[in-house]
Design a protein around this motif. Structure first.
Motif, PDB file in Angstrom:
ATOM      1  N   VAL A 113      45.787  35.662  42.933  1.00  0.00           N
ATOM      2  CA  VAL A 113      45.664  36.799  42.337  1.00  0.00           C
ATOM      3  C   VAL A 113      46.836  37.237  41.501  1.00  0.00           C
ATOM      4  N   ARG A 114      48.056  36.730  42.121  1.00  0.00           N
ATOM      5  CA  ARG A 114      49.604  37.351  41.302  1.00  0.00           C
ATOM      6  C   ARG A 114      49.411  37.109  39.846  1.00  0.00           C
ATOM      7  N   TRP A 115      48.315  36.188  39.161  1.00  0.00           N
ATOM      8  CA  TRP A 115      48.210  35.804  37.833  1.00  0.00           C
ATOM      9  C   TRP A 115      47.989  36.887  37.000  1.00  0.00           C
ATOM     10  N   ILE A 116      47.505  38.279  37.660  1.00  0.00           N
ATOM     11  CA  ILE A 116      47.333  39.292  36.841  1.00  0.00           C
ATOM     12  C   ILE A 116      48.307  39.905  36.137  1.00  0.00           C
ATOM     13  N   ILE A 117      49.709  39.624  36.651  1.00  0.00           N
ATOM     14  CA  ILE A 117      50.977  39.826  35.777  1.00  0.00           C
ATOM     15  C   ILE A 117      51.479  38.524  35.930  1.00  0.00           C
ATOM     16  N   PRO A 118      51.160  37.580  34.706  1.00  0.00           N
ATOM     17  CA  PRO A 118      51.539  36.385  34.661  1.00  0.00           C
ATOM     18  C   PRO A 118      53.087  36.237  34.801  1.00  0.00           C
ATOM     19  N   GLU A 119      54.153  36.986  34.095  1.00  0.00           N
ATOM     20  CA  GLU A 119      55.540  36.638  34.409  1.00  0.00           C
ATOM     21  C   GLU A 119      56.143  36.886  35.803  1.00  0.00           C
ATOM     22  N   THR A 125      59.229  29.553  41.765  1.00  0.00           N
ATOM     23  CA  THR A 125      60.324  29.221  41.108  1.00  0.00           C
ATOM     24  C   THR A 125      61.668  29.980  40.687  1.00  0.00           C
ATOM     25  N   ALA A 126      61.729  31.106  41.512  1.00  0.00           N
ATOM     26  CA  ALA A 126      62.503  32.107  41.280  1.00  0.00           C
ATOM     27  C   ALA A 126      63.806  31.616  42.003  1.00  0.00           C
TER      28      ALA A 126
END
Length: 126
Positions: A113-119, A125-126
């Motif tokens: 569900v984090r893909w609602i804000i793709p960036e 990977t951060a």
């Protein structure tokens, strides 16, 4: 003003129900078996639920999951609520999405569900 589509559902769309909620298949499914759990009382937000409604809807989520396990045999699930227009809610009647997921339906499903804000989705990977 148009009638609420969840307050005027034809009986044949209802897969399961209890005194306070009902289960239907999504009219615009994003996966086979995409299901909605909806309170019978017309309210817009999850946070407006009374305790009895909350418990009844979560019971329907569990029952709908068992039905989907039997009929569609998914590998996993996403459960989500778009609560308010800024969160993407397009029908102003609370509904819980129960979305079956299948091995290979996405190349890399991590982040869910984090893909609602793709960036912000690929936090690993951060």
């Amino acid at each position: 003003m148009t009638a609420c589509p969840f307050c005027t559902l034809p009986q044949e769309r209802i897969k399961r129900q209890n005194d306070l909620g009902l289960v239907i298949r999504d009219g615009y499914p994003i996966s086979p078996g995409h299901t909605l759990i909806i309170p019978k009382r017309h309210i817009a937000s999850f946070f407006q639920l009374q305790k009895q409604e909350h418990d009844a809807l979560l019971q329907l989520v569990e029952e709908a999951k068992l039905d989907l396990d039997e009929e569609f045999k998914p590998d996993a699930y996403n459960i989500g609520i778009n609560d308010g227009p800024i969160a993407g809610q397009t029908v102003p009647h609370l509904h819980i999405h129960l979305i079956p997921r299948y091995q290979g339906d996405q190349d890399d499903p991590r982040g869910g569900v984090r893909w609602i804000i793709p960036e912000k989705a690929k936090y690993w990977t951060a």
